[in-house]
Write an enzyme that holds these catalytic residues in place. Sequence first.
Site, short mmCIF file in Angstrom:
data_model
loop_
_atom_site.label_atom_id
_atom_site.label_comp_id
_atom_site.label_asym_id
_atom_site.label_seq_id
_atom_site.Cartn_x
_atom_site.Cartn_y
_atom_site.Cartn_z
N TYR A 33 0.84 -1.20 0.00
CA TYR A 33 0.00 0.00 0.00
C TYR A 33 0.87 1.25 0.00
O TYR A 33 2.07 1.19 0.26
CB TYR A 33 -0.95 0.01 1.20
CG TYR A 33 -0.30 0.40 2.51
CD1 TYR A 33 -0.49 1.68 3.05
CD2 TYR A 33 0.50 -0.48 3.22
CE1 TYR A 33 0.10 2.05 4.25
CE2 TYR A 33 1.09 -0.13 4.42
CZ TYR A 33 0.89 1.14 4.93
OH TYR A 33 1.48 1.50 6.12
N LYS A 146 6.47 -1.68 2.20
CA LYS A 146 5.21 -1.11 2.72
C LYS A 146 4.08 -2.09 2.44
O LYS A 146 3.31 -1.96 1.47
CB LYS A 146 4.94 0.25 2.07
CG LYS A 146 4.03 1.15 2.90
CD LYS A 146 4.11 2.58 2.41
CE LYS A 146 3.15 3.49 3.18
NZ LYS A 146 3.53 3.69 4.58
N GLU A 178 12.50 3.31 14.42
CA GLU A 178 11.55 4.34 13.97
C GLU A 178 10.36 4.33 14.92
O GLU A 178 10.48 3.86 16.05
CB GLU A 178 11.14 4.09 12.52
CG GLU A 178 10.57 2.70 12.25
CD GLU A 178 10.25 2.46 10.78
OE1 GLU A 178 10.21 3.44 10.01
OE2 GLU A 178 10.03 1.29 10.41
N LEU A 202 11.08 1.78 7.46
CA LEU A 202 10.46 2.15 6.19
C LEU A 202 11.20 3.36 5.63
O LEU A 202 11.50 4.31 6.37
CB LEU A 202 8.99 2.49 6.39
CG LEU A 202 8.24 2.86 5.12
CD1 LEU A 202 8.08 1.66 4.20
CD2 LEU A 202 6.87 3.46 5.46
#
Length: 279
Positions: A33, A146, A178, A202
């Site tokens: 996505y 992702k 993160e 990411l």
Amino acid sequence: MLSLYFYKTDFVEKKGVNLTPDDRGYYFGDGIYEVFRVYNGRIYEQQAHMDRLQKSAADVRITLPYSLEQIGDILTKLVQLNELVEGTIYMQITRGEAPRAHPFPAEATPVLLAYTTEVKRPLTTIQNGIHAISLEDIRWLRCDLKTLNLLPNVMAKQTALDRGVQEVVLHRNGTVTECSASNFMIVKDNVLYTHPANNLILHGITRAVVLRLANALHIEVQEVPFTLEQLQQADEAFITGTTVEVTPVLTVDGSPIGTGQSGPVTRKLQLEFERTFAL
């Protein structure tokens, strides 16, 4: 304002989105996505999102149902049809519909779904900052992709909300990676630090923008791992993301970062972000 979706091959109303339980996205989270920000009716950093989409698809071996140019045209038309001025586009591509079985199905056709949401910039949190806690990063080792497999992120975010804060700083054995839904950066002695863009985080689009802006502002950047202890000794901290832009983090685990206020480097990056994108 209209609220059309793009589903499979056409623009339809929500009731025309006939998702099936045989979709592998439902069974296995077998899909990818992207979330795009729209400012003034324009898709922000569209090419960077498309490049990441292509990489995610290639690495999980999903064949995109349209070319990147065609997907871009679909999203642009969706924004126009829905008369979206400021908000987001959510788009996902699953491997397709097939009887439940772990191996990739030979006959499945990938399914694209996209829709828009009107969302205003979170100016209060951008200006005032947020608070966070730290948790062990229990996600898989391909966080650079992702994909739809977001349960660990969801659980982390809910833990933060249960504890009265807005975000979680994730770490692997004390090394900060993160956050549950954003990238993380600290400032120490006017040097910007963030985890390297490897498989453990990411590769955030806004992260890349901020590093580019830092370079333009002659702010030194170090893409190196740092620890929770170094975080607590930092002068500033902030998160970056498509929906949060550049948001200061004032405390982590109840301890103030620096003065416990938004710092000068963070503010400088915020102003440059707004100037660059005419916000």
